[in-house]
Design an enzyme around this catalytic site. Structure first.
Site, PDB file in Angstrom:
ATOM      1  N   ASN A  58      31.620  60.503  13.743  1.00  0.00           N
ATOM      2  CA  ASN A  58      30.447  61.257  14.196  1.00  0.00           C
ATOM      3  C   ASN A  58      29.575  61.533  12.965  1.00  0.00           C
ATOM      4  OD1 ASN A  58      28.621  63.126  15.166  1.00  0.00           O
ATOM      5  ND2 ASN A  58      30.138  64.747  15.529  1.00  0.00           N
ATOM      6  N   TRP A  59      28.509  60.766  12.841  1.00  0.00           N
ATOM      7  CA  TRP A  59      27.682  60.877  11.633  1.00  0.00           C
ATOM      8  C   TRP A  59      26.803  62.119  11.638  1.00  0.00           C
ATOM      9  CZ3 TRP A  59      25.363  55.286  10.621  1.00  0.00           C
ATOM     10  CH2 TRP A  59      26.429  54.379  10.500  1.00  0.00           C
ATOM     11  N   LYS A  60      26.676  62.760  12.799  1.00  0.00           N
ATOM     12  CA  LYS A  60      25.774  63.917  12.944  1.00  0.00           C
ATOM     13  C   LYS A  60      24.364  63.521  12.486  1.00  0.00           C
ATOM     14  CE  LYS A  60      29.786  66.822  12.667  1.00  0.00           C
ATOM     15  NZ  LYS A  60      30.394  68.107  12.352  1.00  0.00           N
ATOM     16  N   HIS A  89      29.998  68.795  22.066  1.00  0.00           N
ATOM     17  CA  HIS A  89      30.345  69.155  20.685  1.00  0.00           C
ATOM     18  C   HIS A  89      29.990  70.616  20.439  1.00  0.00           C
ATOM     19  CE1 HIS A  89      30.455  69.247  16.338  1.00  0.00           C
ATOM     20  NE2 HIS A  89      31.174  68.143  16.391  1.00  0.00           N
ATOM     21  N   GLU A 112      28.686  72.076  18.034  1.00  0.00           N
ATOM     22  CA  GLU A 112      27.347  72.299  17.456  1.00  0.00           C
ATOM     23  C   GLU A 112      26.285  72.284  18.545  1.00  0.00           C
ATOM     24  OE1 GLU A 112      27.616  69.211  14.485  1.00  0.00           O
ATOM     25  OE2 GLU A 112      29.146  70.383  13.452  1.00  0.00           O
ATOM     26  N   GLU A 167      38.573  69.901  19.014  1.00  0.00           N
ATOM     27  CA  GLU A 167      37.973  70.211  17.724  1.00  0.00           C
ATOM     28  C   GLU A 167      37.902  71.728  17.552  1.00  0.00           C
ATOM     29  OE1 GLU A 167      35.471  66.628  16.258  1.00  0.00           O
ATOM     30  OE2 GLU A 167      34.177  68.065  17.258  1.00  0.00           O
ATOM     31  N   GLY A 209      34.045  70.792   9.424  1.00  0.00           N
ATOM     32  CA  GLY A 209      33.257  70.827   8.194  1.00  0.00           C
ATOM     33  C   GLY A 209      33.691  71.908   7.217  1.00  0.00           C
ATOM     34  N   SER A 211      37.820  68.253   9.950  1.00  0.00           N
ATOM     35  CA  SER A 211      38.269  68.010   8.574  1.00  0.00           C
ATOM     36  C   SER A 211      39.418  67.007   8.479  1.00  0.00           C
ATOM     37  CB  SER A 211      38.625  69.331   7.888  1.00  0.00           C
ATOM     38  OG  SER A 211      37.482  70.179   7.849  1.00  0.00           O
ATOM     39  N   GLY A 237      33.993  63.650  11.222  1.00  0.00           N
ATOM     40  CA  GLY A 237      32.623  63.954  10.803  1.00  0.00           C
ATOM     41  C   GLY A 237      32.395  63.489   9.382  1.00  0.00           C
ATOM     42  N   GLY A 238      32.484  64.417   8.428  1.00  0.00           N
ATOM     43  CA  GLY A 238      32.186  64.139   7.021  1.00  0.00           C
ATOM     44  C   GLY A 238      32.813  62.862   6.479  1.00  0.00           C
TER      45      GLY A 238
HETATM   46  P1  PGA Z   1      34.345  67.170  10.214  1.00  0.00           P
HETATM   47  O1  PGA Z   1      33.576  67.128  11.635  1.00  0.00           O
HETATM   48  O2  PGA Z   1      35.299  65.984  10.198  1.00  0.00           O
HETATM   49  O3  PGA Z   1      33.258  67.041   9.189  1.00  0.00           O
HETATM   50  O4  PGA Z   1      35.080  68.453  10.151  1.00  0.00           O
HETATM   51  C1  PGA Z   1      34.220  66.759  12.814  1.00  0.00           C
HETATM   52  C2  PGA Z   1      33.260  66.830  13.978  1.00  0.00           C
HETATM   53  O5  PGA Z   1      32.451  67.764  14.049  1.00  0.00           O
HETATM   54  O6  PGA Z   1      33.301  65.962  14.870  1.00  0.00           O
END
Ligand code: PGA
Length: 250
Positions: free
Chosen positions: A12-14, A97, A99, A167, A173, A213, A234-235
Protein backbone atom coordinates in the site's frame (compact mmCIF):
# COMPACT_ATOMS: atom_id res chain seq x y z
CA UNK A 1 -0.15 -19.58 7.27
CA UNK A 2 -2.03 -22.60 6.00
CA UNK A 3 -1.01 -24.57 2.93
CA UNK A 4 -4.61 -24.39 1.61
CA UNK A 5 -4.66 -20.61 1.41
CA UNK A 6 -2.47 -18.79 -1.08
CA UNK A 7 -0.34 -16.23 0.74
CA UNK A 8 -0.79 -12.59 -0.31
CA UNK A 9 1.77 -9.83 0.03
CA UNK A 10 0.24 -6.47 -0.89
CA UNK A 11 1.98 -3.09 -0.94
CA UNK A 12 0.00 0.00 0.00
CA UNK A 13 1.97 2.97 -1.29
CA UNK A 14 -0.49 5.50 0.18
CA UNK A 15 0.11 9.04 -1.17
CA UNK A 16 3.78 8.49 -1.98
CA UNK A 17 6.02 8.52 -5.06
CA UNK A 18 5.71 10.15 -8.47
CA UNK A 19 4.60 8.21 -11.55
CA UNK A 20 8.11 7.64 -12.89
CA UNK A 21 9.35 6.67 -9.44
CA UNK A 22 6.47 4.21 -9.09
CA UNK A 23 7.12 2.69 -12.51
CA UNK A 24 10.81 2.24 -11.61
CA UNK A 25 9.91 0.72 -8.25
CA UNK A 26 7.74 -1.86 -10.02
CA UNK A 27 10.49 -2.68 -12.50
CA UNK A 28 12.88 -3.19 -9.61
CA UNK A 29 10.38 -5.38 -7.73
CA UNK A 30 9.82 -7.54 -10.82
CA UNK A 31 13.53 -7.99 -11.50
CA UNK A 32 14.33 -8.83 -7.86
CA UNK A 33 11.23 -10.90 -7.11
CA UNK A 34 12.15 -13.95 -5.03
CA UNK A 35 10.80 -17.31 -6.16
CA UNK A 36 7.45 -17.54 -4.41
CA UNK A 37 4.01 -19.12 -4.60
CA UNK A 38 2.55 -16.02 -2.98
CA UNK A 39 0.24 -13.61 -4.76
CA UNK A 40 1.93 -10.20 -4.96
CA UNK A 41 -0.11 -6.99 -5.31
CA UNK A 42 1.03 -3.36 -5.52
CA UNK A 43 -1.43 -0.54 -4.78
CA UNK A 44 -0.13 2.81 -6.09
CA UNK A 45 -2.05 6.11 -6.13
CA UNK A 46 -4.79 6.43 -8.78
CA UNK A 47 -2.68 8.65 -11.03
CA UNK A 48 -0.08 5.87 -11.39
CA UNK A 49 -2.45 2.97 -12.08
CA UNK A 50 -2.41 2.93 -15.86
CA UNK A 51 1.34 3.45 -16.20
CA UNK A 52 2.07 0.82 -13.56
CA UNK A 53 -0.34 -1.64 -15.18
CA UNK A 54 1.66 -1.52 -18.43
CA UNK A 55 4.83 -2.40 -16.47
CA UNK A 56 3.13 -5.25 -14.60
CA UNK A 57 1.69 -6.80 -17.76
CA UNK A 58 3.29 -10.25 -18.32
CA UNK A 59 4.61 -10.27 -14.75
CA UNK A 60 3.26 -12.25 -11.80
CA UNK A 61 2.57 -9.04 -9.85
CA UNK A 62 -1.02 -7.78 -9.76
CA UNK A 63 -2.28 -4.24 -9.56
CA UNK A 64 -4.53 -2.83 -6.85
CA UNK A 65 -5.94 0.61 -6.05
CA UNK A 66 -6.35 2.34 -2.70
CA UNK A 67 -9.92 3.57 -2.99
CA UNK A 68 -13.05 3.75 -5.16
CA UNK A 69 -16.24 5.76 -4.87
CA UNK A 70 -19.28 3.96 -3.53
CA UNK A 71 -21.55 5.17 -6.34
CA UNK A 72 -21.41 3.87 -9.89
CA UNK A 73 -21.05 7.30 -11.56
CA UNK A 74 -22.30 10.86 -11.42
CA UNK A 75 -21.65 14.36 -10.11
CA UNK A 76 -18.89 13.58 -7.60
CA UNK A 77 -16.17 16.05 -8.51
CA UNK A 78 -12.71 14.69 -7.94
CA UNK A 79 -13.78 11.11 -7.36
CA UNK A 80 -13.05 7.92 -9.26
CA UNK A 81 -15.47 5.04 -9.76
CA UNK A 82 -14.73 1.34 -9.38
CA UNK A 83 -15.38 0.80 -13.08
CA UNK A 84 -12.78 3.47 -13.97
CA UNK A 85 -10.24 1.88 -11.65
CA UNK A 86 -10.94 -1.59 -13.09
CA UNK A 87 -10.38 -0.20 -16.61
CA UNK A 88 -6.76 0.60 -15.71
CA UNK A 89 -6.12 -3.11 -15.17
CA UNK A 90 -6.47 -3.03 -11.38
CA UNK A 91 -7.71 -6.32 -9.94
CA UNK A 92 -7.92 -5.28 -6.29
CA UNK A 93 -8.91 -2.29 -4.22
CA UNK A 94 -8.20 -1.51 -0.57
CA UNK A 95 -11.32 -0.48 1.39
CA UNK A 96 -11.93 0.47 5.00
CA UNK A 97 -8.34 1.50 5.71
CA UNK A 98 -8.15 3.24 9.10
CA UNK A 99 -6.78 6.39 7.44
CA UNK A 100 -9.95 6.59 5.31
CA UNK A 101 -12.13 5.94 8.35
CA UNK A 102 -10.25 8.59 10.37
CA UNK A 103 -9.68 11.39 7.85
CA UNK A 104 -12.73 10.93 5.60
CA UNK A 105 -15.24 9.62 8.11
CA UNK A 106 -15.93 6.45 6.17
CA UNK A 107 -18.55 4.33 7.88
CA UNK A 108 -19.29 0.63 7.76
CA UNK A 109 -22.13 1.31 5.30
CA UNK A 110 -19.79 3.29 3.00
CA UNK A 111 -17.24 0.49 3.12
CA UNK A 112 -19.86 -2.14 2.27
CA UNK A 113 -21.06 -0.11 -0.75
CA UNK A 114 -17.46 0.27 -1.94
CA UNK A 115 -16.80 -3.47 -1.67
CA UNK A 116 -19.99 -4.24 -3.60
CA UNK A 117 -19.12 -1.67 -6.28
CA UNK A 118 -15.57 -3.04 -6.61
CA UNK A 119 -16.85 -6.59 -6.91
CA UNK A 120 -19.52 -5.61 -9.45
CA UNK A 121 -16.74 -4.04 -11.49
CA UNK A 122 -14.84 -7.33 -11.47
CA UNK A 123 -12.29 -6.49 -8.80
CA UNK A 124 -11.58 -8.05 -5.43
CA UNK A 125 -11.57 -5.99 -2.23
CA UNK A 126 -8.97 -5.90 0.55
CA UNK A 127 -11.14 -4.96 3.52
CA UNK A 128 -9.26 -3.52 6.52
CA UNK A 129 -10.27 -3.70 10.17
CA UNK A 130 -8.35 -2.81 13.31
CA UNK A 131 -8.67 -1.39 16.80
CA UNK A 132 -7.21 1.82 18.22
CA UNK A 133 -4.72 1.85 21.08
CA UNK A 134 -7.28 2.72 23.77
CA UNK A 135 -9.50 -0.12 22.61
CA UNK A 136 -6.60 -2.57 22.85
CA UNK A 137 -5.64 -1.26 26.29
CA UNK A 138 -9.25 -1.47 27.48
CA UNK A 139 -9.32 -5.10 26.36
CA UNK A 140 -12.26 -4.56 23.98
CA UNK A 141 -10.36 -5.13 20.74
CA UNK A 142 -12.17 -8.33 19.76
CA UNK A 143 -15.53 -6.59 20.21
CA UNK A 144 -14.33 -3.72 18.00
CA UNK A 145 -13.25 -6.15 15.28
CA UNK A 146 -16.57 -8.02 15.51
CA UNK A 147 -18.48 -4.77 15.07
CA UNK A 148 -16.34 -3.66 12.11
CA UNK A 149 -16.90 -7.02 10.41
CA UNK A 150 -20.62 -7.25 11.15
CA UNK A 151 -21.42 -3.75 9.92
CA UNK A 152 -19.78 -4.41 6.54
CA UNK A 153 -20.04 -8.05 5.53
CA UNK A 154 -23.47 -9.29 4.54
CA UNK A 155 -24.94 -11.90 2.20
CA UNK A 156 -24.37 -9.73 -0.88
CA UNK A 157 -20.58 -9.84 -0.49
CA UNK A 158 -18.74 -12.28 -2.75
CA UNK A 159 -16.29 -13.87 -0.30
CA UNK A 160 -14.29 -15.42 -3.15
CA UNK A 161 -13.29 -11.88 -4.11
CA UNK A 162 -12.54 -10.68 -0.60
CA UNK A 163 -9.36 -10.48 1.44
CA UNK A 164 -9.52 -9.20 5.02
CA UNK A 165 -6.60 -7.25 6.51
CA UNK A 166 -6.16 -6.91 10.25
CA UNK A 167 -4.37 -3.61 10.82
CA UNK A 168 -4.23 -2.51 14.46
CA UNK A 169 -4.26 1.30 14.19
CA UNK A 170 -1.54 1.59 16.85
CA UNK A 171 0.86 -0.37 14.67
CA UNK A 172 0.42 1.54 11.40
CA UNK A 173 3.49 3.57 10.52
CA UNK A 174 4.60 3.54 14.15
CA UNK A 175 7.25 0.80 14.07
CA UNK A 176 5.19 -1.03 16.74
CA UNK A 177 4.15 -4.40 15.42
CA UNK A 178 1.56 -6.69 16.94
CA UNK A 179 3.30 -9.77 18.28
CA UNK A 180 2.74 -12.91 16.22
CA UNK A 181 0.43 -14.32 18.92
CA UNK A 182 -1.53 -11.03 19.20
CA UNK A 183 -2.02 -11.07 15.42
CA UNK A 184 -2.95 -14.74 15.35
CA UNK A 185 -5.54 -14.30 18.11
CA UNK A 186 -7.36 -11.57 16.15
CA UNK A 187 -7.06 -13.43 12.84
CA UNK A 188 -8.63 -16.51 14.41
CA UNK A 189 -11.39 -14.33 15.78
CA UNK A 190 -12.01 -12.80 12.33
CA UNK A 191 -12.28 -16.32 10.90
CA UNK A 192 -14.88 -17.17 13.55
CA UNK A 193 -16.86 -14.03 12.66
CA UNK A 194 -16.80 -15.04 8.97
CA UNK A 195 -17.88 -18.58 9.86
CA UNK A 196 -20.85 -17.15 11.73
CA UNK A 197 -21.79 -14.72 8.93
CA UNK A 198 -21.10 -16.97 5.93
CA UNK A 199 -19.99 -20.57 6.52
CA UNK A 200 -17.18 -22.59 8.07
CA UNK A 201 -15.95 -23.46 4.57
CA UNK A 202 -15.74 -19.79 3.56
CA UNK A 203 -14.04 -18.90 6.84
CA UNK A 204 -11.38 -21.53 6.15
CA UNK A 205 -10.83 -20.19 2.65
CA UNK A 206 -10.80 -16.43 3.24
CA UNK A 207 -7.33 -14.92 3.40
CA UNK A 208 -6.53 -12.69 6.36
CA UNK A 209 -3.49 -10.42 6.11
CA UNK A 210 -1.65 -8.66 8.89
CA UNK A 211 -0.75 -4.99 8.40
CA UNK A 212 1.14 -2.56 10.61
CA UNK A 213 4.91 -2.01 10.50
CA UNK A 214 5.61 -5.33 8.81
CA UNK A 215 9.27 -5.39 7.74
CA UNK A 216 11.72 -8.00 6.42
CA UNK A 217 12.98 -8.69 9.94
CA UNK A 218 9.58 -9.37 11.55
CA UNK A 219 7.75 -10.84 8.54
CA UNK A 220 8.81 -14.43 9.06
CA UNK A 221 7.54 -14.71 12.63
CA UNK A 222 4.19 -13.15 11.68
CA UNK A 223 3.76 -15.12 8.46
CA UNK A 224 4.36 -18.48 10.13
CA UNK A 225 1.33 -18.02 12.42
CA UNK A 226 -1.49 -20.39 11.48
CA UNK A 227 -4.12 -17.76 10.68
CA UNK A 228 -1.85 -15.10 9.13
CA UNK A 229 -2.12 -15.51 5.36
CA UNK A 230 0.05 -12.62 4.30
CA UNK A 231 0.75 -8.95 4.81
CA UNK A 232 -0.49 -5.52 3.82
CA UNK A 233 2.65 -3.44 3.79
CA UNK A 234 2.85 0.35 3.91
CA UNK A 235 6.27 1.96 4.44
CA UNK A 236 8.32 -1.13 3.58
CA UNK A 237 6.54 -1.52 0.23
CA UNK A 238 8.09 1.72 -1.07
CA UNK A 239 11.49 0.14 -1.39
CA UNK A 240 12.10 -2.89 -3.65
CA UNK A 241 14.72 -4.42 -1.33
CA UNK A 242 12.49 -4.36 1.75
CA UNK A 243 9.32 -5.37 -0.16
CA UNK A 244 11.13 -8.28 -1.83
CA UNK A 245 12.71 -9.10 1.56
CA UNK A 246 9.22 -9.58 3.01
CA UNK A 247 8.18 -11.62 -0.05
CA UNK A 248 11.15 -13.94 0.51
CA UNK A 249 9.50 -15.03 3.81
CA UNK A 250 6.09 -15.66 2.21
P1 PGA B 1 2.83 0.46 7.60
O1 PGA B 1 1.36 0.66 6.97
O2 PGA B 1 3.37 -0.86 7.05
O3 PGA B 1 3.62 1.64 7.12
O4 PGA B 1 2.68 0.40 9.07
C1 PGA B 1 0.48 -0.41 6.78
C2 PGA B 1 -0.82 0.08 6.19
O5 PGA B 1 -1.31 1.15 6.59
O6 PGA B 1 -1.40 -0.60 5.33
Amino acid sequence: MSSNRKTVIAGNWKMNSGIEEGVNLCKEIISNLPTTDAEIIVCPPHTHLYAVSTVLKNSSVSLGAQNVHKQEKGAFTGDVSAKMVAETGAEWVIVGHSERRQYYGETGADIREKILMAQESGMGAIFCVGERIHEREAGVYLEVITRQINEVLDKRIDFSKLIIAYEPVWSIGTGKTASPSQANEVHMHIRQCVAFLASTKISEEVRILYGGSMKPDNAESLLTEEHVDGGLIGGASLNATSFCGIISHA
